[in-house]
Write a protein that holds these residues in place. Sequence first.
Motif, short mmCIF file in Angstrom:
data_model
loop_
_atom_site.label_atom_id
_atom_site.label_comp_id
_atom_site.label_asym_id
_atom_site.label_seq_id
_atom_site.Cartn_x
_atom_site.Cartn_y
_atom_site.Cartn_z
N PHE A 135 0.83 -1.22 0.00
CA PHE A 135 0.00 0.00 0.00
C PHE A 135 0.86 1.26 0.00
O PHE A 135 0.60 2.21 -0.74
CB PHE A 135 -0.92 -0.04 1.22
N VAL A 136 1.90 1.28 0.82
CA VAL A 136 2.76 2.46 0.92
C VAL A 136 3.54 2.66 -0.38
O VAL A 136 3.74 3.80 -0.84
CB VAL A 136 3.71 2.32 2.12
N LEU A 137 3.99 1.56 -1.00
CA LEU A 137 4.73 1.66 -2.25
C LEU A 137 3.84 2.22 -3.36
O LEU A 137 4.30 3.02 -4.19
CB LEU A 137 5.29 0.30 -2.64
N ARG A 138 2.59 1.80 -3.40
CA ARG A 138 1.67 2.31 -4.42
C ARG A 138 1.46 3.80 -4.23
O ARG A 138 1.42 4.56 -5.21
CB ARG A 138 0.32 1.59 -4.34
N THR A 139 1.32 4.23 -2.99
CA THR A 139 1.14 5.65 -2.72
C THR A 139 2.38 6.46 -3.09
O THR A 139 2.27 7.55 -3.66
CB THR A 139 0.81 5.86 -1.23
N ALA A 140 3.55 5.91 -2.79
CA ALA A 140 4.80 6.60 -3.15
C ALA A 140 4.96 6.69 -4.66
O ALA A 140 5.43 7.71 -5.18
CB ALA A 140 5.99 5.86 -2.54
N ALA A 141 4.53 5.64 -5.37
CA ALA A 141 4.60 5.66 -6.83
C ALA A 141 3.67 6.72 -7.40
O ALA A 141 4.02 7.44 -8.35
CB ALA A 141 4.25 4.28 -7.39
N MET A 142 2.49 6.84 -6.82
CA MET A 142 1.55 7.88 -7.27
C MET A 142 2.11 9.27 -6.98
O MET A 142 1.90 10.21 -7.77
CB MET A 142 0.20 7.68 -6.58
N LYS A 143 2.82 9.42 -5.88
CA LYS A 143 3.44 10.71 -5.55
C LYS A 143 4.46 11.10 -6.63
O LYS A 143 4.50 12.26 -7.06
CB LYS A 143 4.12 10.62 -4.18
N GLU A 144 5.27 10.13 -7.05
CA GLU A 144 6.25 10.41 -8.09
C GLU A 144 5.58 10.78 -9.40
O GLU A 144 6.03 11.67 -10.14
CB GLU A 144 7.18 9.20 -8.28
N LEU A 145 4.48 10.10 -9.71
CA LEU A 145 3.76 10.39 -10.95
C LEU A 145 3.15 11.79 -10.91
O LEU A 145 3.24 12.55 -11.89
CB LEU A 145 2.65 9.35 -11.17
N LEU A 146 2.55 12.15 -9.78
CA LEU A 146 1.99 13.49 -9.64
C LEU A 146 3.09 14.55 -9.69
O LEU A 146 2.87 15.66 -10.19
CB LEU A 146 1.21 13.59 -8.33
N TYR A 147 4.25 14.21 -9.17
CA TYR A 147 5.38 15.15 -9.21
C TYR A 147 5.82 15.40 -10.65
O TYR A 147 6.10 16.54 -11.05
CB TYR A 147 6.54 14.61 -8.38
N LEU A 148 5.87 14.33 -11.44
CA LEU A 148 6.26 14.47 -12.85
C LEU A 148 5.23 15.28 -13.63
O LEU A 148 5.58 16.02 -14.56
CB LEU A 148 6.44 13.10 -13.49
N LEU A 149 3.95 15.13 -13.24
CA LEU A 149 2.89 15.88 -13.92
C LEU A 149 2.78 17.32 -13.43
O LEU A 149 2.02 18.11 -13.99
CB LEU A 149 1.54 15.17 -13.72
N GLY A 150 3.53 17.66 -12.37
CA GLY A 150 3.51 19.02 -11.84
C GLY A 150 2.45 19.28 -10.82
O GLY A 150 2.35 20.39 -10.28
N ALA A 151 1.61 18.26 -10.51
CA ALA A 151 0.51 18.47 -9.56
C ALA A 151 1.02 18.51 -8.13
O ALA A 151 0.47 19.23 -7.28
CB ALA A 151 -0.53 17.37 -9.71
N TYR A 152 2.08 17.77 -7.84
CA TYR A 152 2.56 17.71 -6.46
C TYR A 152 3.34 18.95 -6.08
O TYR A 152 3.46 19.28 -4.91
CB TYR A 152 3.45 16.46 -6.29
#
Length: 272
Positions: free
Chosen positions: A108-125
């Motif tokens: 669960f934590v790894l999935r959330t961390a992966a989504m964080k990286e994706l949002l960071y690449l998209l500029g949303a984070y």
Amino acid sequence: MRALKFSRKHLGIPYALFLLIFVILPLLLIAYYAFTDSNGAFTLKNFTQFFKSPTNLTVLVRSFGIAFLSTVLCLLIGYPVAYILARSSMKKSSVLLLLFILPMWINFVLRTAAMKELLYLLGAYKSGDMNYFNTIVGMVYDYLPVTILPLYTVLSKLDKNLLEASSDLGAKPLYTFINTTLPLSMPGIASAITMVFLPTTTSYVISDTLGNSKVTIIGKLIENKFNSGTAGSWNAGSAIALVLLLFIFATMFISGKFQNEDDSSARGSGLW
């Protein structure tokens, strides 16, 4: 001396012991702390302080708001996906369903961390104004598989004769869906709501990771109470946990009763 006869009832003893040690005793311990102060004296102050605090009530409303929006989005996305999978061929549906469920096998934590990286690449984070948006995206991403699974299970068991009869009687596909498919799939919808709404009110790992630790939900509030180290913090945290637990029990009772009514009305349709 007569030998003791073994029966199938004895197989429930390990399960009963597990419930007693890991479910009932912890709940009793939470109830004890909730109704006592730091000195062990009985009090209702923990509950009155929680409901008198505007901050706590704001967090509670925010948690339910995020959970409600996440649940609605999961249903809006998950229901069409489950419907398409249920109506596709068996081999294709099994493979596609596996692809949607596959993320559940990852931590669960790894999935959330992966989504964080994706949002960071998209500029949303990077934007501080999108903390709530990122939190809801993370909630939907993590709990969408558990939305699709019960919906697919129910939709795949629908009696196709009812759908064919509706079509033979001249009903349009939309009318058939609203008056036949949707009512018969209500048990799956109720299960999906229970499996999404209740956990998302306390999943503070998602809100902390994707919301820059600026989106506080009720689970984080409880965690802060238990980690504060101040006198009576465990009591206050237990009171908040007990309030949330009672709400969860009420929600499960309502949805369970609703699901049973749907099961009885759908009996004979091959739904269950």
